[in-house]
Each structure stands twice: as structure tokens, then as C-alpha cells.
Design an enzyme around this catalytic site. Structure first.
Site, PDB file in Angstrom:
ATOM      1  N   GLY A  41     -21.291 -31.169  20.726  1.00  0.00           N
ATOM      2  CA  GLY A  41     -22.284 -31.984  20.031  1.00  0.00           C
ATOM      3  C   GLY A  41     -23.558 -31.185  19.859  1.00  0.00           C
ATOM      4  CE  LYS A  42     -24.654 -29.171  13.606  1.00  0.00           C
ATOM      5  NZ  LYS A  42     -24.741 -27.746  13.972  1.00  0.00           N
ATOM      6  CD  GLU A 141     -23.263 -33.316  15.066  1.00  0.00           C
ATOM      7  OE1 GLU A 141     -22.407 -32.599  14.536  1.00  0.00           O
ATOM      8  OE2 GLU A 141     -23.469 -33.338  16.297  1.00  0.00           O
ATOM      9  CG  ASN A 184     -25.725 -23.853   6.902  1.00  0.00           C
ATOM     10  OD1 ASN A 184     -25.970 -24.618   5.970  1.00  0.00           O
ATOM     11  ND2 ASN A 184     -24.762 -24.098   7.777  1.00  0.00           N
ATOM     12  CG  ASP A 245     -14.854 -20.508  18.783  1.00  0.00           C
ATOM     13  OD1 ASP A 245     -15.213 -20.931  17.674  1.00  0.00           O
ATOM     14  OD2 ASP A 245     -14.477 -21.253  19.714  1.00  0.00           O
ATOM     15  CG  ASP A 251     -25.412 -26.520  17.696  1.00  0.00           C
ATOM     16  OD1 ASP A 251     -26.062 -26.913  16.712  1.00  0.00           O
ATOM     17  OD2 ASP A 251     -24.252 -26.910  17.948  1.00  0.00           O
ATOM     18  NE  ARG A 284     -19.954 -14.641  27.229  1.00  0.00           N
ATOM     19  CZ  ARG A 284     -21.034 -14.795  27.985  1.00  0.00           C
ATOM     20  NH1 ARG A 284     -21.560 -15.998  28.144  1.00  0.00           N
ATOM     21  NH2 ARG A 284     -21.594 -13.760  28.578  1.00  0.00           N
ATOM     22  N   GLY A 286     -15.396 -21.398  22.599  1.00  0.00           N
ATOM     23  CA  GLY A 286     -16.058 -22.634  22.970  1.00  0.00           C
ATOM     24  C   GLY A 286     -17.497 -22.653  22.487  1.00  0.00           C
TER      25      GLY A 286
END
Length: 300
Positions: A41-42, A141, A184, A245, A251, A284, A286
Site C-alpha cells: 500500500g502506498k 489510494e 510519473n 522488482d 513510494d 530486491r 517485494g
């Protein structure tokens, strides 16, 4: 004297992640790897990223009284985030369904759940925490009216940072408070709407500043970022790493930028630091698990 370097007001989700060889077309089924569940979640991501860097951080959010909510609370507290503003109940914890391809790019579908129940009344009830925070960061969000209430309850010297994701048209009251507005390319085009006829990020930044923000940061992926304020625009180069990833990297960038600005850095220097934090995060898997400490950023 501020109690917090950064207060994040935003979402807290459980990220359900599946690796895929490619994302499916309409009507197509694609087999993927094993399901992994991560705290995300942001809002929660930004809070954890800032706390890992050493910022005194708090989060205002809402989670469900369920296993995903407990996962998020454990992750926040382990990172050192003050969860005094994390409300529990009202709906199931929000969930993000994420697919990640071999290049590290992702696509995300979010079920807001409890995030949609974070309401203006919750902001008013915790207004003391807002006024005790040097910088306040938000995203979209959570309900837009909740973000408007955040702006209305800022402390007289608190700085407001907004990442309009997912993007939508923003009221003038919110735009005028942003310092900076961080977005962005896709988000910039949505916020600008019909005014966005150019493919030049510098044009986007000038048009966005004309809408009211005190400063603007446009992130450009591998091309780095563009920062703009009343003194002009400047490019910030990217940091070259092998991406594994990209989930949550934006964030991490936003959290690092907000913290550095609150510490007194100018916009370009804060963005350059944030670019290093974001680069470390993509090496990394996640979201929250990938966020670096300040020492790891310096090593990069």
C-alpha cells in the site's frame, strides 16, 4: 518542535504477488509462480521507507481486523513507524493483486477495502498529529475528500507532499498546497488532461506549476527525474542498477524526497538522494522488504 519528521496519510494493503513470464492478454490465462504475500500500500510503503532511512515517522491509515491487517501492523512497527494513527476495522484490509514479469516491471489491481473508509472525520480526529509533523505526505489510494481535509488541517509550517496515484483531476486547494507534487509520466498526463499536448517533460513541469503547486517532480524511470519550482527546472540522473522488482520503488522515492526536504535539502539534492533510494529498492523483491537503510544508500 516537531514530534515527527514525516506523517504519511494513505493506504495500507496486503500485496499478493505472482511472477509471470508475460502479462495475459484479454481473455487469456497465464500460469505464474508461487503466490507471495507482502505488506504494501502506498501509504504504508512510504512510512516504512522513511523509517528505514532514520526518519521519525507516523502513519494515518485504516486496516481491517484480519490477518492482512495484523501483517501490516507488524511490518510497520518492526520498521519503527508510529502506528498511533492506524485505525482498525470498518472493512477488510485493502489488497493489491500484482504480477511481475522477468524484467521486473509490474501491473497492479487494487481492492481498496478499509482504505476507502479512511474519512475526513478521521483526519479531524488526529489533527494534532498533523500539526506535530514537519512534512505530511499523501497519495490517492484513499478518498480525495480525505486528502482535502489533510490540506485543511496542516500545521502553519508543515510541508505537504502529494503523489497523485492513481491519478485524477485535483482541486485547486490541493494543488496549491503541494510542495512538491510528485508524479510519473502517466500521472502527469492525466492531471494535465487536455493541456498536455507535448512530449517534453519540461513542458509538463511548467504546465503543472501553472496549476498551482509550489514545486513539481516528474519521475522518468531510467531517465531519472525532472524537478521544477519558481527558480527553474533541473534534471536529476538515474542510478544504474540491475532491477529485480520495481514494486514500491516510486513510494521509496517519494518517502526519501519528502524526508530530505524536511531536513532542509533543496529540491534537486533531495531528488538525487531519492533516486539512490529508489535504485536500491529495485534490486530486491517485494515492496517494504526491499527498502534500504541510510547506510545501504550511502554504499550504493
Amino acid at each position: 518542535m516537531y514530534d515527527y519528521d514525516l506523517l504519511v496519510v494513505g493506504s495500507a494493503n496486503a500485496d499478493l504477488v505472482i511472477g509471470v513470464e508475460r502479462r495475459p492478454a484479454a481473455g487469456e490465462t497465464v500460469l505464474g509462480g508461487d503466490l507471495a504475500v507482502h505488506p504494501g500500500g502506498k501509504g504504508a510503503n512510504q512510512a516504512v521507507a522513511a523509517a528505514r532511512l532514520g526518519a521519525a515517522t507516523a502513519l494515518l491509515a485504516r486496516v481491517g481486523d484480519d490477518g492482512h491487517g495484523r501483517l501490516l501492523l507488524d511490518s510497520l512497527r518492526t520498521a519503527g513507524v508510529d502506528t498511533v494513527g492506524v485505525l482498525v476495522g470498518g472493512a477488510p484490509t485493502g489488497v493489491a493483486l500484482i504480477t511481475v514479469d522477468p524484467s521486473g516491471d509490474n501491473s497492479i489491481v487494487v481492492s481498496p477495502g478499509a482504505n476507502s473508509r479512511l474519512l475526513p472525520a478521521d483526519v479531524r480526529a488526529t489533527a494534532g498529529v498533523l500539526r506535530a509533523s514537519r512534512v505530511v505526505s499523501a497519495q490517492l489510494e484513499i478518498p480525495l475528500e480525505t486528502v482535502v481535509e489533510v490540506v485543511r488541517n496542516l500545521g502553519p509550517d508543515s510541508r505537504f507532499v502529494l503523489n497523485p496515484s492513481p491519478p485524477r483531476e485535483l482541486p485547486a486547494e490541493v494543488l496549491a498546497a503541494c510542495d512538491p507534487l510528485i508524479l510519473n509520466e502517466h500521472e502527469a498526463r492525466v492531471v494535465l488532461g487536455d493541456a498536455c499536448a507535448s512530449d517534453d517533460p519540461e513542458d509538463w513541469a511548467r504546465l503543472l506549476l501553472a496549476e498551482g503547486p509550489r514545486s513539481v517532480v516528474v519521475t522518468l524511470g531510467a531517465e531519472g527525474a525532472l524537478v521544477a519550482d519558481g527558480s527553474g527546472t533541473a534534471r536529476v540522473p538515474s542510478v544504474k542498477v540491475d532491477a529485480v522488482d520495481t514494486t514500491g520503488a516510486g513510494d521509496a522515492f517519494t518517502a526519501a524526497l519528502a524526508w530530505k526536504l524536511g531536513s532542509g535539502a533543496d529540491l534537486a539534492d533531495a531528488a538525487a538522494y531519492a533516486a539512490r533510494v529508489g535504485a536500491a529498492a529495485v534490486t530486491r523483491r517485494g515492496a517494504q522488504e526491499s527498502y534500504p537503510t541510510a547506510e545501504e544508500v550511502e554504499a550504493l
